[in-house]
Design a protein around this motif. Structure first.
Motif, short mmCIF file in Angstrom:
data_model
loop_
_atom_site.label_atom_id
_atom_site.label_comp_id
_atom_site.label_asym_id
_atom_site.label_seq_id
_atom_site.Cartn_x
_atom_site.Cartn_y
_atom_site.Cartn_z
N CYS A 1 17.97 3.88 17.68
CA CYS A 1 16.57 4.30 17.46
C CYS A 1 15.66 3.08 17.33
N GLY A 2 16.22 1.87 17.37
CA GLY A 2 15.40 0.67 17.31
C GLY A 2 15.13 0.17 15.90
N ILE A 3 15.80 0.78 14.91
CA ILE A 3 15.55 0.40 13.51
C ILE A 3 16.39 -0.84 13.15
N LYS A 4 15.82 -1.74 12.37
CA LYS A 4 16.52 -3.00 12.07
C LYS A 4 16.84 -3.21 10.60
N THR A 5 16.76 -2.13 9.83
CA THR A 5 17.24 -2.19 8.44
C THR A 5 18.01 -0.93 8.13
N VAL A 6 19.23 -1.10 7.59
CA VAL A 6 19.94 0.07 7.07
C VAL A 6 19.96 -0.03 5.54
N VAL A 7 19.66 1.08 4.89
CA VAL A 7 19.76 1.16 3.44
C VAL A 7 20.98 2.01 3.12
N LEU A 8 21.96 1.40 2.46
CA LEU A 8 23.16 2.15 2.07
C LEU A 8 23.00 2.56 0.61
N GLN A 9 22.79 3.86 0.40
CA GLN A 9 22.55 4.32 -0.97
C GLN A 9 23.61 5.32 -1.40
N SER A 10 23.89 5.32 -2.72
CA SER A 10 24.83 6.30 -3.27
C SER A 10 24.54 6.48 -4.75
N GLY A 11 25.21 7.46 -5.34
CA GLY A 11 25.21 7.55 -6.79
C GLY A 11 25.95 6.32 -7.31
N GLU A 12 26.03 6.20 -8.62
CA GLU A 12 26.68 5.01 -9.16
C GLU A 12 28.15 5.34 -9.42
N GLU A 13 28.97 4.91 -8.48
CA GLU A 13 30.38 5.30 -8.52
C GLU A 13 31.22 4.26 -9.20
N ASP A 14 32.08 4.71 -10.10
CA ASP A 14 33.10 3.78 -10.60
C ASP A 14 34.11 3.50 -9.50
N ALA A 15 34.33 4.53 -8.68
CA ALA A 15 35.40 4.46 -7.69
C ALA A 15 35.00 3.70 -6.43
N LEU A 16 33.78 3.19 -6.37
CA LEU A 16 33.40 2.43 -5.18
C LEU A 16 34.23 1.14 -5.15
N ASP A 17 35.12 1.06 -4.18
CA ASP A 17 35.99 -0.11 -4.09
C ASP A 17 35.16 -1.28 -3.54
N PRO A 18 34.98 -2.33 -4.35
CA PRO A 18 34.11 -3.42 -3.93
C PRO A 18 34.57 -4.07 -2.63
N TYR A 19 35.90 -4.07 -2.37
CA TYR A 19 36.41 -4.73 -1.16
C TYR A 19 36.21 -3.84 0.08
N TRP A 20 36.34 -2.54 -0.15
CA TRP A 20 36.03 -1.59 0.93
C TRP A 20 34.57 -1.77 1.34
N PHE A 21 33.70 -1.88 0.34
CA PHE A 21 32.27 -2.00 0.61
C PHE A 21 31.97 -3.36 1.28
N GLU A 22 32.67 -4.38 0.81
CA GLU A 22 32.51 -5.72 1.39
C GLU A 22 32.83 -5.69 2.89
N GLN A 23 33.95 -5.02 3.20
CA GLN A 23 34.36 -4.96 4.61
C GLN A 23 33.37 -4.18 5.46
N LEU A 24 32.86 -3.12 4.87
CA LEU A 24 31.87 -2.30 5.57
C LEU A 24 30.63 -3.16 5.90
N ILE A 25 30.17 -3.90 4.92
CA ILE A 25 28.99 -4.75 5.12
C ILE A 25 29.27 -5.80 6.20
N GLU A 26 30.47 -6.40 6.12
CA GLU A 26 30.85 -7.41 7.13
C GLU A 26 30.86 -6.80 8.52
N GLU A 27 31.39 -5.60 8.59
CA GLU A 27 31.50 -4.94 9.89
C GLU A 27 30.10 -4.65 10.45
N ILE A 28 29.24 -4.17 9.60
CA ILE A 28 27.88 -3.84 10.06
C ILE A 28 27.15 -5.11 10.51
#
Ligand code: SAH
Length: 359
Positions: A103-130
């Motif tokens: 769609c031509g957009i150049k910013t993604v905002v990744l939002q969620s509730g505040e999860e204890d279970a958010l695995d910081p390394y999973w999220f790190e990899q996702l950010i790296e991949e993006i």
């Protein structure tokens, strides 16, 4: 006819580094339509001078509604048993990022509730991949986390972070956030800024126990911390929360708060946010864009999950394409335009420019 007092307060607030709280209160309390129109016109001129006519686009993906917190106003709070919980997979998120890029957009905002279970390394990899696959800015909005996590995700390529303080009044904060720490919220905000994120704050207008004086303090805080982004939105009661019976936040006061924030903070990115659109639809979006806002956030959460990210009711389902074409129409009605650039912080650029000049 120009109101002399109003004009002099506006000039004073615009010119001073630390505006007087009483001046901010005077502007926030304006009721008479001609004076309010004058305030909005002034804010609109400040917007034009400091951020221009471009309307920046941020695509938001609400990737999980799990939450450990108990914020009294928010439908995601852990005590809301009426809500079915979801979490998108890495693959689902990447699909939506790809769509947003198309769609031509150049910013993604990744939002969620505040999860204890958010695995910081999973999220790190996702950010790296993006960031390795796409040439876009990544904004995170996943709440209060440790400094180490913030650093980890920054190194992975995240550029920005949204963490609204909601209110700067510690007692009001405590009354709305049982079991949460105001000091920790501040600690997170300061860590994010120190680590070098373009940092967003903001408030909710119409909270139980809030006053004009409190809102003025919020704005002074925004000024003091020189945030890159500030989101001002109306309170919308959610019947599955403790504040479900409270009245809706006042749209007029929300817009005045946004306008004063623009005048005080000059070149901050200010969204015409979803809460405003939910409360007042297309007219609300237009009103915000004429009262200081310069950003809109089309929603890229997959349709099947949209209703489950129910912070508050009234979020209308509209495809991202429809949303972008609607904003395009609004932009042309306002003789403005959609700006498809990344739209990094203007404060950042200013600092970088000074740093370069000094080297
Ligand atoms: N968990 C993340 C994202 C929160 S949701 C975080 O804590 O930062 C994003 C924003 O929605 C919140 O910051 C809050 O300002 C807003 N919000 C939540 N409930 C609301 C309500 N009932 N009315 C208006 N805004 C609300």
């Amino acid at each position: 006819m120009i109101d002399v007092k109003l004009q002099s307060v506006l000039s004073r607030v615009y010119d001073s580094d630390v505006p007087a709280r009483s001046d901010l209160e005077y502007l926030l309390a304006l009721e008479e339509p001609s004076k309010v129109a004058h305030l909005f016109a002034f804010a609109d001129a400040v917007r034009k001078e400091h951020v221009g006519d471009g309307i920046l686009l941020r695509g938001i993906i609400e990737f999980s509604n799990h939450c450990r917190n108990t914020c009294l106003y928010c439908g995601l709070n852990r005590d809301n048993s009426h809500l079915e919980r979801y979490r998108l997979s890495r693959w689902q998120i990447l699909q939506r990022v790809e769509k947003l890029v198309r769609c031509g957009i150049k910013t993604v905002v990744l939002q969620s509730g505040e999860e204890d279970a958010l695995d910081p390394y999973w999220f790190e990899q996702l950010i790296e991949e993006i960031t390795s696959k796409f040439d876009i800015a990544v904004t995170l909005s996943v709440g209060q986390k440790s400094c180490r996590e913030y650093e980890l995700w920054k190194r992975a390529g995240a550029n920005r972070y949204l963490l609204k303080i909601e209110t700067i009044d510690p007692e009001l904060y405590a009354s709305l956030h049982p079991g949460m720490s105001f000091d920790n919220h501040l600690r997170c905000t300061f860590d994010l800024q120190a680590i070098g994120y373009q940092t967003g704050s903001g408030n909710i207008v119409g909270l139980r126990g809030q006053t004009i004086a409190t809102l003025a303090e919020d704005i002074l805080f925004f000024r003091e911390r020189d945030f890159d982004m500030i989101s001002v939105g109306p309170f919308i009661p959610n019947r599955n929360t403790a504040l479900g019976g409270r009245p809706l936040g006042d749209l007029g006061l929300t817009l005045r708060c946004m306008a004063v924030t623009r005048i005080v903070t000059k070149n901050t990115h200010i969204p015409s946010n979803t809460a405003i659109a939910s409360l007042a639809g297309r007219d609300g979006t237009i009103a915000a864009l004429q009262a200081g806002a310069n950003v809109v956030m089309p929603n890229f959460t997959p349709e099947a999950y949209r209703n489950l990210y129910e912070i508050y009711p009234g979020k209308k389902y509209i495809t991202p394409e429809e949303s972008i074409s609607q904003i395009e129409k609004i932009a042309s009605e306002l003789t403005r335009y959609l700006d498809y650039n990344r739209g990094d912080s203007l404060k950042c650029k200013k600092e970088q420019a000074t740093a370069t000049a000094e080297n």
